[in-house]
Design an enzyme around this catalytic site. Structure first.
Site, PDB file in Angstrom:
ATOM      1  N   ASN A   1       0.847  -1.189   0.000  1.00 54.31           N
ATOM      2  CA  ASN A   1       0.000   0.000   0.000  1.00 54.31           C
ATOM      3  C   ASN A   1       0.879   1.234   0.000  1.00 54.31           C
ATOM      4  OD1 ASN A   1      -2.381  -1.370   0.108  1.00 54.31           O
ATOM      5  ND2 ASN A   1      -2.678  -1.129   2.296  1.00 54.31           N
TER       6      ASN A   1
ATOM      7  N   PRO B   1      -6.276 -10.504   8.401  1.00 57.37           N
ATOM      8  CA  PRO B   1      -7.054 -10.132   9.588  1.00 57.37           C
ATOM      9  C   PRO B   1      -7.215  -8.620   9.650  1.00 57.37           C
ATOM     10  CG  PRO B   1      -4.819 -10.828  10.197  1.00 57.37           C
ATOM     11  CD  PRO B   1      -4.971 -11.090   8.719  1.00 57.37           C
ATOM     12  N   ASP B   2      -8.358  -8.143  10.106  1.00 55.32           N
ATOM     13  CA  ASP B   2      -8.536  -6.709  10.333  1.00 55.32           C
ATOM     14  C   ASP B   2      -8.022  -6.423  11.741  1.00 55.32           C
ATOM     15  OD1 ASP B   2      -9.504  -4.140  11.048  1.00 55.32           O
ATOM     16  OD2 ASP B   2     -10.902  -4.260   9.353  1.00 55.32           O
ATOM     17  N   ILE B   3      -6.832  -5.883  11.817  1.00 51.94           N
ATOM     18  CA  ILE B   3      -6.145  -5.716  13.110  1.00 51.94           C
ATOM     19  C   ILE B   3      -6.944  -4.773  14.015  1.00 51.94           C
ATOM     20  CG2 ILE B   3      -3.980  -5.030  14.214  1.00 51.94           C
ATOM     21  CD1 ILE B   3      -2.633  -5.513  11.431  1.00 51.94           C
TER      22      ILE B   3
ATOM     23  N   PHE C   1      -7.410   5.216  11.047  1.00 50.33           N
ATOM     24  CA  PHE C   1      -7.008   6.251  10.075  1.00 50.33           C
ATOM     25  C   PHE C   1      -7.450   5.795   8.694  1.00 50.33           C
ATOM     26  CE2 PHE C   1      -4.403   9.241  12.470  1.00 50.33           C
ATOM     27  CZ  PHE C   1      -4.370   8.576  13.683  1.00 50.33           C
TER      28      PHE C   1
ATOM     29  N   LYS D   1     -16.075  -0.595  12.214  1.00 54.69           N
ATOM     30  CA  LYS D   1     -14.963  -1.125  13.027  1.00 54.69           C
ATOM     31  C   LYS D   1     -15.276  -1.000  14.510  1.00 54.69           C
ATOM     32  CE  LYS D   1     -11.596  -0.688   9.476  1.00 54.69           C
ATOM     33  NZ  LYS D   1     -10.553  -1.559   8.997  1.00 54.69           N
TER      34      LYS D   1
HETATM   35  O1  C5P Z   1      -7.785   0.058   4.856  1.00 50.11           O
HETATM   36  P1  C5P Z   1      -8.811   0.860   5.567  1.00 50.11           P
HETATM   37  O2  C5P Z   1      -9.013   2.225   4.991  1.00 50.11           O
HETATM   38  O3  C5P Z   1     -10.084   0.141   5.842  1.00 50.11           O
HETATM   39  O4  C5P Z   1      -8.159   1.139   6.999  1.00 50.11           O
HETATM   40  C1  C5P Z   1      -8.871   1.778   8.016  1.00 50.11           C
HETATM   41  C2  C5P Z   1      -8.225   1.489   9.320  1.00 50.11           C
HETATM   42  O5  C5P Z   1      -8.219   0.104   9.571  1.00 50.11           O
HETATM   43  C3  C5P Z   1      -6.792   1.951   9.459  1.00 50.11           C
HETATM   44  O6  C5P Z   1      -6.679   2.484  10.764  1.00 50.11           O
HETATM   45  C4  C5P Z   1      -5.985   0.680   9.296  1.00 50.11           C
HETATM   46  O7  C5P Z   1      -4.781   0.732  10.072  1.00 50.11           O
HETATM   47  C5  C5P Z   1      -6.925  -0.377   9.856  1.00 50.11           C
HETATM   48  N1  C5P Z   1      -6.785  -1.698   9.223  1.00 50.11           N
HETATM   49  C6  C5P Z   1      -6.364  -2.781   9.975  1.00 50.11           C
HETATM   50  N2  C5P Z   1      -6.267  -4.027   9.423  1.00 50.11           N
HETATM   51  C7  C5P Z   1      -6.606  -4.218   8.129  1.00 50.11           C
HETATM   52  C8  C5P Z   1      -7.034  -3.135   7.336  1.00 50.11           C
HETATM   53  C9  C5P Z   1      -7.103  -1.878   7.918  1.00 50.11           C
HETATM   54  O8  C5P Z   1      -6.046  -2.602  11.159  1.00 50.11           O
HETATM   55  N3  C5P Z   1      -6.497  -5.433   7.625  1.00 50.11           N
END
Ligand code: C5P
Length: 403
Positions: free
Chosen positions: A210, A312-314, A333, A351
């Protein structure tokens, strides 16, 4: 921005060739709004003249503790009482040795013993003198006595040698002083920050990533540290060094992929605030090739078929957690290409986090400046265009009111 407006700084110079940088430092402190009073040791006057420093600061310079211009003839008391901070630059090995022992046999060492305000020292010396066990012992003692030490750094020295002991540049010292004066609104709090991009391998030589320079995450780490927090910064592949003054004070973990970033976050479940600044890849390659994928020449030359799977969505996983029986305050962010307000609001809601910070375009990647939209349940607010450190300080101040 006048970050030091109204601050009274007693700038004390000891003898060292780095004194030439202090002329620039005095000017930049004044430009930031500080009132600067200079005191010099006899040795310092061999390198810079009191006339130069007086012309730059617009105030008489004091060299002797017997200076008759001070009505009660107690220069050490008068000067130290007027200051919000004493900044010694350059700080010689000799002066630091004296202060660490509490000796008071000239104007500056006497001021340091008589002071009520905090003390910042900016060491400058030859590398052998810096490395000497006596100097290291003295520095350790000063830190124990709550003295802030800025630098030194490593590099070419006036004596022709190369190594540790070189004084920081004027702009770095200025940054250190501005940091020093930040309100300690996160004292005792632990802050976890993810920054930079992640990298997802396709084969051993190719991958996808990214766009993210890591600058905003690093600026937030600095702002959180200045605010008194304990900071852990988990960083994807980027070329930024942990800021010099904070090396050793910020815990840094370098990772490559989103899965590694996820594990690093889950291995540190001990924080009050989670700032998810990293641009995490949403997908990874399912069928990573262990060998370089070859391009086949001729009619059968077809692009490889890549299969993706979800990372995984951290942030969403942390938002579901309890850390030490308490939900960490989570901030997301986002960089969007369109419908910023709608996407940002949806992202915050989906989220399940209290705050989402969106970059207001145009393109901000890699730049030092940004403009932000801060989205909370109660409504949105804009942070006007400014440099990322300045915006980070505003954000940290806002976040400190929420926890
Ligand atoms: O990619 P996106 O715009 O959805 O990211 C929004 C937030 O989610 C950011 O704070 C990013 O660090 C977090 N994120 C995450 N894990 C992911 C995708 C995004 O923690 N797999």
């Amino acid at each position: 921005m006048h970050s030091l407006q109204g601050k009274k700084i007693l700038l004390a110079m000891s003898g060292g060739i780095a004194a030439f940088k202090v002329a620039e430092l005095a000017r930049s402190l004044i430009q930031e709004g500080a009132e600067v009073q200079v005191a010099m040791s006899e040795a310092a006057t061999q390198f810079m003249t009191p006339v130069t420093m007086q012309a730059l600061t617009g105030k008489p310079v004091y060299v002797s503790q017997w200076d008759a211009r001070i009505p009660n003839n107690m220069a050490h008391i008068e000067l130290s009482r007027q200051a919000d901070v004493i900044l010694i630059a350059p700080a010689s090995a000799d002066l630091m040795a004296k202060i660490s022992l509490g000796l008071a046999d000239d104007l500056i060492s006497t001021i340091c013993l008589a002071k009520e305000c905090p003390l910042i020292v900016v060491p400058a010396m030859n590398k052998q003198m810096w490395d000497h066990p006596a100097t290291q012992r003295n520095i350790a003692q000063l830190e124990k006595d709550s003295v802030t030490v800025l630098g030194p750094t490593s590099g070419s020295q006036a004596c022709g040698e190369n190594g540790m002991g070189r004084m920081l540049e004027a702009h770095q010292i200025l940054e250190g002083v501005i940091s020093f004066f930040q309100a300690k609104v996160l004292k005792g709090k632990k802050v976890l920050i993810t920054a930079g991009p992640t990298y997802e391998a396709i084969d051993p030589v190719r991958g996808m990533t990214n766009k993210s320079s890591g600058k905003m995450g690093f600026a937030l780490a600095q702002a959180a540290l200045e605010a008194g927090a304990e900071v852990h910064l988990i960083v994807g592949p980027c070329h930024l060094d942990t800021p010099l003054e904070f090396t050793g004070k910020i815990r840094r973990t370098d990772i490559t992929s989103a899965e590694e970033m996820h594990s690093a976050v889950m291995n540190d479940l001990n924080f009050d605030v989670f700032l998810s600044v990293a641009a995490v890849a949403d997908w990874r390659i399912k069928n990573i090739s262990t060998q370089k994928i070859k391009k086949v020449a001729g009619d059968s030359d077809l692009p490889p078929k890549l299969e993706f799977e979800l990372n995984p969505d951290i942030l969403a996983s942390v938002a579901k957690l309890s850390v030490n029986n308490k939900k960490p305050y989570c901030v997301g962010f986002a960089a969007e290409t369109n419908d910023l307000e709608r996407h940002a609001a949806e992202k915050r809601f989906n989220k399940n986090i209290p705050m989402l910070v969106a970059n207001i375009g145009p393109e901000t990647f890699g730049l030092d400046e940004n403009e932000l939209l801060v989205v909370e349940e109660k409504g949105n607010q804009r942070f006007a265009r400014s440099n990322k450190l300045d915006l980070s300080r505003q954000l940290i101040s806002l976040i400190s009111t929420k926890i």
